[in-house]
Design a protein around this motif. Sequence first.
Motif, short mmCIF file in Angstrom:
data_model
loop_
_atom_site.label_atom_id
_atom_site.label_comp_id
_atom_site.label_asym_id
_atom_site.label_seq_id
_atom_site.Cartn_x
_atom_site.Cartn_y
_atom_site.Cartn_z
N ARG A 83 53.08 7.59 69.64
CA ARG A 83 53.64 8.19 70.86
C ARG A 83 55.09 8.61 70.66
O ARG A 83 55.53 9.66 71.14
CB ARG A 83 53.54 7.21 72.03
N ALA A 84 55.86 7.81 69.93
CA ALA A 84 57.26 8.14 69.67
C ALA A 84 57.35 9.42 68.84
O ALA A 84 58.20 10.28 69.10
CB ALA A 84 57.95 6.99 68.96
N SER A 85 56.46 9.57 67.88
CA SER A 85 56.43 10.78 67.06
C SER A 85 56.10 12.01 67.91
O SER A 85 56.74 13.06 67.77
CB SER A 85 55.41 10.62 65.94
N ARG A 86 55.14 11.87 68.80
CA ARG A 86 54.79 12.98 69.70
C ARG A 86 55.97 13.34 70.61
O ARG A 86 56.22 14.51 70.89
CB ARG A 86 53.56 12.63 70.53
N TYR A 87 56.70 12.31 71.09
CA TYR A 87 57.85 12.55 71.94
C TYR A 87 58.90 13.37 71.19
O TYR A 87 59.45 14.34 71.72
CB TYR A 87 58.46 11.22 72.42
N THR A 89 58.46 15.33 68.66
CA THR A 89 57.94 16.67 68.43
C THR A 89 58.07 17.51 69.70
O THR A 89 58.50 18.66 69.66
CB THR A 89 56.48 16.61 67.96
N LYS A 90 57.70 16.93 70.83
CA LYS A 90 57.76 17.63 72.11
C LYS A 90 59.20 18.06 72.46
O LYS A 90 59.42 19.12 73.02
CB LYS A 90 57.20 16.73 73.21
N HIS A 91 60.17 17.23 72.11
CA HIS A 91 61.56 17.49 72.49
C HIS A 91 62.41 18.04 71.33
O HIS A 91 63.63 18.01 71.39
CB HIS A 91 62.19 16.20 73.04
N ARG A 92 61.74 18.55 70.32
CA ARG A 92 62.47 19.04 69.15
C ARG A 92 63.50 20.10 69.51
O ARG A 92 64.60 20.11 68.95
CB ARG A 92 61.49 19.59 68.11
N HIS A 93 63.16 21.00 70.43
CA HIS A 93 64.09 22.07 70.78
C HIS A 93 65.43 21.54 71.31
O HIS A 93 66.46 22.19 71.17
CB HIS A 93 63.45 23.03 71.80
N MET A 119 70.28 8.79 71.37
CA MET A 119 68.88 8.80 71.78
C MET A 119 68.68 8.04 73.09
O MET A 119 67.92 8.48 73.95
CB MET A 119 67.99 8.20 70.68
N MET A 120 69.37 6.92 73.24
CA MET A 120 69.27 6.16 74.48
C MET A 120 69.73 7.00 75.67
O MET A 120 69.10 7.01 76.72
CB MET A 120 70.07 4.86 74.38
N ASP A 121 70.83 7.71 75.48
CA ASP A 121 71.33 8.59 76.55
C ASP A 121 70.33 9.71 76.84
O ASP A 121 70.08 10.04 78.00
CB ASP A 121 72.69 9.18 76.17
N TYR A 122 69.76 10.29 75.80
CA TYR A 122 68.80 11.38 75.97
C TYR A 122 67.56 10.88 76.73
O TYR A 122 67.05 11.56 77.62
CB TYR A 122 68.38 11.95 74.62
N LEU A 123 67.09 9.69 76.39
CA LEU A 123 65.91 9.13 77.05
C LEU A 123 66.14 8.90 78.54
O LEU A 123 65.21 9.03 79.34
CB LEU A 123 65.48 7.83 76.38
N LEU A 124 67.35 8.56 78.91
CA LEU A 124 67.66 8.39 80.34
C LEU A 124 67.50 9.71 81.09
O LEU A 124 67.01 9.74 82.23
CB LEU A 124 69.08 7.86 80.53
N ASP A 125 67.89 10.78 80.45
CA ASP A 125 67.81 12.11 81.08
C ASP A 125 66.44 12.77 80.94
O ASP A 125 66.12 13.70 81.69
CB ASP A 125 68.87 13.05 80.51
N HIS A 126 65.64 12.31 79.97
CA HIS A 126 64.33 12.93 79.68
C HIS A 126 63.27 11.84 79.51
O HIS A 126 62.81 11.60 78.40
CB HIS A 126 64.41 13.80 78.42
N PRO A 127 62.86 11.19 80.60
CA PRO A 127 61.96 10.03 80.49
C PRO A 127 60.53 10.37 80.12
O PRO A 127 59.79 9.48 79.71
CB PRO A 127 62.02 9.42 81.88
N ASP A 128 60.11 11.61 80.21
CA ASP A 128 58.70 11.93 79.92
C ASP A 128 58.44 11.74 78.51
O ASP A 128 57.97 11.77 77.65
CB ASP A 128 58.38 13.35 80.37
#
Length: 128
Positions: A83-87, A89-93, A119-128
Amino acid sequence: MEVTQEQLHEMVQSEVNAAIFILGGASMSDTILIRHEAPKGFQFISEEEYERFQAWKQAQHGIRTWKLKDLAKYKYGTKSTERASRYLTKHRHDLDIEQGGFIDYVNTHNGWQIPAAEMMDYLLDHPD
């Protein structure tokens, strides 16, 4: 304490998790219970659990980089990296260093090097 209908409406509209307002005496007939359920995808936790999480999160900031398994454990609470790998990939842009992000996708053949704090900061803004 006397509460007007308008004040009661404001209390219900606020972000209060759950509250009991005692109007007058202490008997059950003088008590109004207001229940507020967590929004979908969220859950309430105890203050103790929240404090433990905050301490753990602070400790994670001391770690400079994560591997994929570290991201999986932080985001999904599992050792499985799928799942982390898919995340990623999904947010590569957003995350790719060549796009202004902070992860070098080109050199992932050597293993993921994910800056933990960013990454922790990014995850807060992009939880999907």
